[in-house]
Design a protein around this motif. Sequence first.
Motif, mmCIF file in Angstrom:
data_model
loop_
_atom_site.group_PDB
_atom_site.id
_atom_site.type_symbol
_atom_site.label_atom_id
_atom_site.label_comp_id
_atom_site.label_asym_id
_atom_site.label_seq_id
_atom_site.Cartn_x
_atom_site.Cartn_y
_atom_site.Cartn_z
ATOM 1 N N PRO A 350 0.823 -1.216 0.000
ATOM 2 C CA PRO A 350 0.000 0.000 0.000
ATOM 3 C C PRO A 350 0.854 1.262 0.000
ATOM 4 O O PRO A 350 2.077 1.222 0.166
ATOM 5 C CB PRO A 350 -0.766 -0.121 1.319
ATOM 6 C CG PRO A 350 0.222 -0.790 2.228
ATOM 7 C CD PRO A 350 0.966 -1.775 1.358
ATOM 8 N N THR A 384 -1.241 3.141 6.861
ATOM 9 C CA THR A 384 -2.259 2.909 5.839
ATOM 10 C C THR A 384 -3.557 3.601 6.250
ATOM 11 O O THR A 384 -3.828 3.812 7.436
ATOM 12 C CB THR A 384 -2.530 1.407 5.668
ATOM 13 O OG1 THR A 384 -3.026 0.879 6.901
ATOM 14 C CG2 THR A 384 -1.264 0.670 5.267
ATOM 15 N N THR A 386 -6.410 2.247 6.129
ATOM 16 C CA THR A 386 -7.207 1.268 6.866
ATOM 17 C C THR A 386 -6.699 1.070 8.285
ATOM 18 O O THR A 386 -7.493 0.790 9.194
ATOM 19 C CB THR A 386 -7.220 -0.069 6.119
ATOM 20 O OG1 THR A 386 -5.874 -0.409 5.732
ATOM 21 C CG2 THR A 386 -8.070 0.040 4.867
ATOM 22 N N LEU A 414 -14.192 2.396 0.366
ATOM 23 C CA LEU A 414 -12.972 1.597 0.344
ATOM 24 C C LEU A 414 -13.030 0.643 -0.842
ATOM 25 O O LEU A 414 -14.090 0.077 -1.141
ATOM 26 C CB LEU A 414 -12.832 0.795 1.639
ATOM 27 C CG LEU A 414 -12.768 1.603 2.939
ATOM 28 C CD1 LEU A 414 -12.624 0.656 4.131
ATOM 29 C CD2 LEU A 414 -11.643 2.616 2.912
ATOM 30 N N ASP A 415 -11.901 0.455 -1.527
ATOM 31 C CA ASP A 415 -11.894 -0.495 -2.633
ATOM 32 C C ASP A 415 -11.759 -1.906 -2.062
ATOM 33 O O ASP A 415 -11.513 -2.097 -0.866
ATOM 34 C CB ASP A 415 -10.786 -0.167 -3.634
ATOM 35 C CG ASP A 415 -9.380 -0.260 -3.045
ATOM 36 O OD1 ASP A 415 -9.136 -1.183 -2.237
ATOM 37 O OD2 ASP A 415 -8.525 0.580 -3.390
ATOM 38 N N GLU A 418 -8.672 -2.607 0.004
ATOM 39 C CA GLU A 418 -8.714 -1.906 1.285
ATOM 40 C C GLU A 418 -9.682 -2.576 2.260
ATOM 41 O O GLU A 418 -9.405 -2.642 3.468
ATOM 42 C CB GLU A 418 -9.118 -0.449 1.079
ATOM 43 C CG GLU A 418 -8.035 0.405 0.437
ATOM 44 C CD GLU A 418 -8.505 1.825 0.160
ATOM 45 O OE1 GLU A 418 -7.721 2.761 0.389
ATOM 46 O OE2 GLU A 418 -9.672 1.984 -0.278
ATOM 47 N N GLU A 419 -10.802 -3.083 1.754
ATOM 48 C CA GLU A 419 -11.744 -3.794 2.615
ATOM 49 C C GLU A 419 -11.058 -4.994 3.268
ATOM 50 O O GLU A 419 -11.222 -5.247 4.466
ATOM 51 C CB GLU A 419 -12.959 -4.253 1.812
ATOM 52 C CG GLU A 419 -13.853 -3.129 1.306
ATOM 53 C CD GLU A 419 -14.762 -2.575 2.404
ATOM 54 O OE1 GLU A 419 -14.608 -2.961 3.579
ATOM 55 O OE2 GLU A 419 -15.636 -1.750 2.062
ATOM 56 N N ARG A 421 -7.787 -5.436 3.585
ATOM 57 C CA ARG A 421 -6.713 -4.964 4.470
ATOM 58 C C ARG A 421 -7.289 -4.471 5.804
ATOM 59 O O ARG A 421 -6.678 -4.674 6.861
ATOM 60 C CB ARG A 421 -5.920 -3.852 3.779
ATOM 61 C CG ARG A 421 -4.744 -3.353 4.642
ATOM 62 C CD ARG A 421 -3.858 -2.356 3.930
ATOM 63 N NE ARG A 421 -3.031 -3.029 2.936
ATOM 64 C CZ ARG A 421 -3.133 -2.857 1.636
ATOM 65 N NH1 ARG A 421 -4.042 -2.022 1.141
ATOM 66 N NH2 ARG A 421 -2.342 -3.503 0.815
ATOM 67 N N LEU A 422 -8.449 -3.835 5.776
ATOM 68 C CA LEU A 422 -9.067 -3.377 7.014
ATOM 69 C C LEU A 422 -9.389 -4.557 7.931
ATOM 70 O O LEU A 422 -9.160 -4.490 9.146
ATOM 71 C CB LEU A 422 -10.338 -2.580 6.712
ATOM 72 C CG LEU A 422 -11.129 -2.082 7.938
ATOM 73 C CD1 LEU A 422 -10.261 -1.219 8.840
ATOM 74 C CD2 LEU A 422 -12.366 -1.312 7.495
#
Length: 471
Positions: A350, A384, A386, A414-415, A418-419, A421-422
């Motif tokens: 990221p 990041t 996230t 969020l792409d 990212e979803e 990664r969160l």
Amino acid sequence: MTATTQRYAVPVDVHLVLRRDRADGGAEVLLSRRAGPVYAAGMWHLPSGHLDPGEDMAEAVVREAREETGVLIAPEDVTVALTVHHHPPTGSRSRIGVFFEVRRWAGRPGIREPDRCDAMGWYALDALPAPMVAYCRAGLDAYRAGVPGAVHFQRPGDAVEHVPQGPDRTRLLAGPPDPGAELPYLIKEFAERAVGRIARATEVSWVRGGSRVWRLTGSGGGTWFLKRHRGARFHDREVAAYRSWVPALGPSAPRLVAADTAARAVVVTALAGRPLHGMVLDPAAEARVQHGLGRLAATLHRSAPERPAGTVTAADRVGRHLEAARPHLADGDEDLVLALARVHAELPRPVLVPTHGDLQYRNVLLAADGEPRLFDFERSEYGTVTRDLARLCDTWTGRPELREAFLDGYGRPLDPVEELRLDCEAAFDAVSGIAYGTGHGDPEVTERGHRTLRRLRAARPVPWRAGGRAP
């Protein structure tokens, strides 16, 4: 302990902080210069010594004061200032030093052991002489900071004397908040240089936090907040954030008034508002708060150019946190976290942005107009997007309208990466929180970690890989 096991034993030193206050509000302590065939000859030190057999610490400091300086001290005038756990740069044994403050005595200090001391004098706490024994200087630094203890472990190759530009081996150990306590000397001196005479200082520290915070009221009626950080890393992060990123938030965050590296302290302006932590809001009001937090997070994340991420990631610390949290995890938690760590390793590297580092309701004020205000930037760093949402997303559990409000304020969804990664970073933060909360008596942080893992187990019973394949 078996009969053949020996307990670890260390010598105990006593140090005398003989203090006198000056008319200008400053303070001085008595120092002596070592001489002859003694350790650290030629260096300044507090009057000090070891305990005699059968002697208690208070008796020892009274005796050492009489033998070294000639002053007579009544036992009731001996007060404990702090304790330092010290390890010298040579040898394998550490030692415990107990520093005693005395403000009343009889007699005039003078050299009583000329074979061990060739000079003695009063020195201002903010103008200590050189060369000084590093061990003694560590104790006086902790004394000036007003903490009850410090660790001063030197390393091989370190100098015996204090080196102003050398490595800082002193780790200050804060005590519990005391709303009625007087501001520590060094902190008060710094604060009054920044804002003028202080009429009142009220401690408002978070009860389980390491840093300490006071609300200051000036003699002219102004209000500020004074914060002493638990360590250099937190101090440096908060100062850097206030000087570079936080100004972009305008009136929605405090402004840095002054910073002092030696004291590890900052003075910031006061924000109007009530703590959001623990408040019960109606759904529409809370959605408005989340929308405002989204706007503030977006502003902070765009306050400086993005940076590429390095090779070290949040997942690299999972093993250490799992070790501490493992006895407190539910069935399936560890497997979930390890699977998400594998997922995290496959995600594209990221970009990093300026982050708050601890974005949660604890660090939000609600202004009279219903808008949120952010404070406490001691965990700010490049991270990041996230990672900055990992704690706040706990408030979205079962409340999709709050998540929608936040992202609407943030200005974009969020792409898919990212979803994912969160989820990963929320799991890592949850394990860290459980390890910290159980070890430091913070049940709220512990429970938040358990809630997060339960939510992730329900949402991802079989964690996916980044490419959509089951692990």
